[in-house]
Design an enzyme around this catalytic site. Structure first.
Site, PDB file in Angstrom:
ATOM      1  N   ASN A 199      -6.345   5.945   0.400  1.00  0.00           N
ATOM      2  CA  ASN A 199      -5.945   4.695   1.051  1.00  0.00           C
ATOM      3  C   ASN A 199      -5.699   4.922   2.539  1.00  0.00           C
ATOM      4  OD1 ASN A 199      -3.079   5.468   1.452  1.00  0.00           O
ATOM      5  ND2 ASN A 199      -3.091   5.500  -0.788  1.00  0.00           N
ATOM      6  N   ASP A 227      -1.976   4.327  -7.384  1.00  0.00           N
ATOM      7  CA  ASP A 227      -1.475   3.893  -8.688  1.00  0.00           C
ATOM      8  C   ASP A 227      -2.406   4.337  -9.821  1.00  0.00           C
ATOM      9  OD1 ASP A 227       0.822   2.667  -7.722  1.00  0.00           O
ATOM     10  OD2 ASP A 227      -0.290   0.869  -7.140  1.00  0.00           O
TER      11      ASP A 227
HETATM   12  O1  C5P Z   1       4.614   0.453  -6.844  1.00  0.00           O
HETATM   13  P1  C5P Z   1       4.320   0.764  -5.428  1.00  0.00           P
HETATM   14  O2  C5P Z   1       3.249   1.782  -5.248  1.00  0.00           O
HETATM   15  O3  C5P Z   1       4.072  -0.424  -4.560  1.00  0.00           O
HETATM   16  O4  C5P Z   1       5.707   1.380  -4.905  1.00  0.00           O
HETATM   17  C1  C5P Z   1       5.833   1.990  -3.681  1.00  0.00           C
HETATM   18  C2  C5P Z   1       6.920   3.022  -3.729  1.00  0.00           C
HETATM   19  O5  C5P Z   1       6.859   3.777  -4.943  1.00  0.00           O
HETATM   20  C3  C5P Z   1       6.790   4.043  -2.630  1.00  0.00           C
HETATM   21  O6  C5P Z   1       8.072   4.507  -2.296  1.00  0.00           O
HETATM   22  C4  C5P Z   1       5.957   5.125  -3.281  1.00  0.00           C
HETATM   23  O7  C5P Z   1       6.128   6.380  -2.649  1.00  0.00           O
HETATM   24  C5  C5P Z   1       6.473   5.128  -4.700  1.00  0.00           C
HETATM   25  N1  C5P Z   1       5.469   5.469  -5.711  1.00  0.00           N
HETATM   26  C6  C5P Z   1       5.620   6.601  -6.484  1.00  0.00           C
HETATM   27  N2  C5P Z   1       4.709   6.923  -7.447  1.00  0.00           N
HETATM   28  C7  C5P Z   1       3.666   6.123  -7.687  1.00  0.00           C
HETATM   29  C8  C5P Z   1       3.486   4.931  -6.951  1.00  0.00           C
HETATM   30  C9  C5P Z   1       4.401   4.642  -5.963  1.00  0.00           C
HETATM   31  O8  C5P Z   1       6.581   7.333  -6.260  1.00  0.00           O
HETATM   32  N3  C5P Z   1       2.805   6.452  -8.639  1.00  0.00           N
END
Ligand code: C5P
Length: 401
Positions: A207, A276
């Site tokens: 990304n 994700d």
């Molecule tokens: O769910 P999302 O990716 O939007 O959430 C963002 C937050 O969650 C950020 O702090 C990111 O570092 C963390 N994150 C994580 N592990 C993942 C996805 C996101 O720790 N697999």
């Protein structure tokens, strides 16, 4: 303000004539000041004047036995609470950016763990040259602060950016950096950058995260005296001063590195943009075009990555855990949902639909979203400023407990 020990490094530009006044200003503010000069600087300002205004002997030579006996360059580097480089010539900035250490000033700048502030001064064309700008970019990314230069008439006859900021302005910028060591004795874990999820031997899903926000956070924690572990995903940024860095690529590698550092960490800030999803099977060979018939489609099967933030928040203990949320619409509502789902102490949310903030740029406009439902909207700030605001909040949160 508390008195501090400021080491003034003077390099060889005409603006060196401002150095004695800068020393006087810093002394008036109550600081202890020592001066060191590059050989070229001595042509512009007399060591004797500097000695008179600082009340300290002036350091000039890496190998002078007299001076070395008194205090060696490592001693000098360790003595300083702040190293101020004023004026900073294009040459000295280049040496700093590349880690040269062939004279006293550059050796001390390489050896110190104190924060560094540079006040550049040079001809406008030397200033705007891509080489100088690239060096500055490198230094800033490592946490070096800059003040000026300002526009005006230059000693070389040109008009434009290149004048060293006035001593009063430089002294004020120095004061701003002399923050108390409020995180001394604490371990802070920061994640930054995007992850890359392998598809095959050469390709990955990634990304646009540059890592700048997380690197600024790691630099700020180090400035405040914390022992910082920075788990860095895919980024080309240099390591901030005083920070221990662990490089990872995929979300699974990031999870390993985070879990390894988690136990000993009092504060965790997850600024990384973790993918994700990852491809189910990453081929260890390069997938060849010829494997498909012409026009045939290819399907990439993805599986969810573990949510690292959620996993560590479930084992929070008395740690403070901060997550980030990059949202393109309904920023507040999305951040609030994320906060509830992940169970962290604070979500820093940014609106990635803005062109002037967020991904890749040096500035960010964020919202602090708290479990109480309170939402604080910060103005557009440099990422270093966002980092400082974040730690002010984290410290307050920890004091209240
Ligand atoms: O769910 P999302 O990716 O939007 O959430 C963002 C937050 O969650 C950020 O702090 C990111 O570092 C963390 N994150 C994580 N592990 C993942 C996805 C996101 O720790 N697999």
């Amino acid at each position: 303000m508390e008195p501090h020990r400021i080491l003034l490094a003077i390099s060889g530009g005409i603006a060196a004539y401002k150095a004695p006044e800068l020393v006087r200003t810093l002394k008036r503010d109550g600081h202890e000041v020592r001066c060191m000069l590059t050989p070229e600087a001595e042509r512009f300002v007399s060591p004797l004047s500097l000695q008179a205004v600082s009340g300290e002997s002036v350091r000039r030579d890496l190998f002078d036995p007299g001076e070395e006996g008194e205090i060696d360059h490592i001693g000098l580097a360790d003595w300083a609470d702040l190293v101020l480089v004023a004026p900073a010539t294009a040459n000295l900035l280049a040496k700093m950016a590349h880690g040269l250490a062939n004279d006293l000033v550059s050796a001390v700048l390489l050896a110190t763990r104190a924060p560094i502030l540079v006040a550049p001064a040079m001809n406008v064309n030397m200033w705007s040259h891509p080489a100088t700008q690239a060096n500055l970019e490198t230094l800033r990314a490592r946490g070096v602060a800059t003040i000026g230069p300002e526009a005006g008439e230059l000693a070389c006859g040109w008009e434009g950016l290149g004048r060293m900021s006035d001593p009063a302005v430089v002294a004020e910028a120095a004061a701003g950096l002399l923050v108390p060591s409020s995180l001394e004795g604490l371990r802070v874990l920061v994640t930054a950058g995007g992850t890359a999820e392998p598809i095959d031997a050469v390709r990955s899903l990634t990304n646009r995260s540059s890592g700048k926000m997380g690197f600024a956070i790691a630099a700020e924690a180090a400035r405040r005296g914390a022992r910082v572990t920075l788990v860095a995903g895919v980024t080309s940024l240099p390591t901030p001063h005083g920070v221990d860095r662990v490089d990872v690529r995929s979300a699974l590698e990031m999870r390993e590195a985070v879990l390894a550092a988690f136990e000993d960490s009092a504060i965790v800030v997850k600024a990384a943009a973790v993918a994700d999803f990852r491809p189910v099977d990453a081929s260890d060979r390069k997938i060849k075009k010829e494997q498909l018939a012409e026009g045939e489609r290819m399907t990439l099967e993805l599986v969810q990555n573990p949510d690292i933030l959620q996993e560590i928040s479930a084992r929070k203990g008395d740690r403070t855990i901060v997550g980030f949320a990059a949202e393109s619409h309904d920023v507040v509502a999305a951040a609030q949902r994320k906060l509830a789902r992940k169970g962290c102490d604070l979500i820093v949310a940014n609106d990635i639909s803005r062109a002037d903030a967020g991904f890749e740029v040096d500035e960010n406009a964020v919202l602090f979203v708290w479990p109480s439902g309170e939402v604080e909207e910060l103005p557009l700030l440099p990422k270093t400023g966002v980092a400082a605001q974040l730690f002010d909040r984290i410290e307050k949160l920890r004091e209240r407990r």
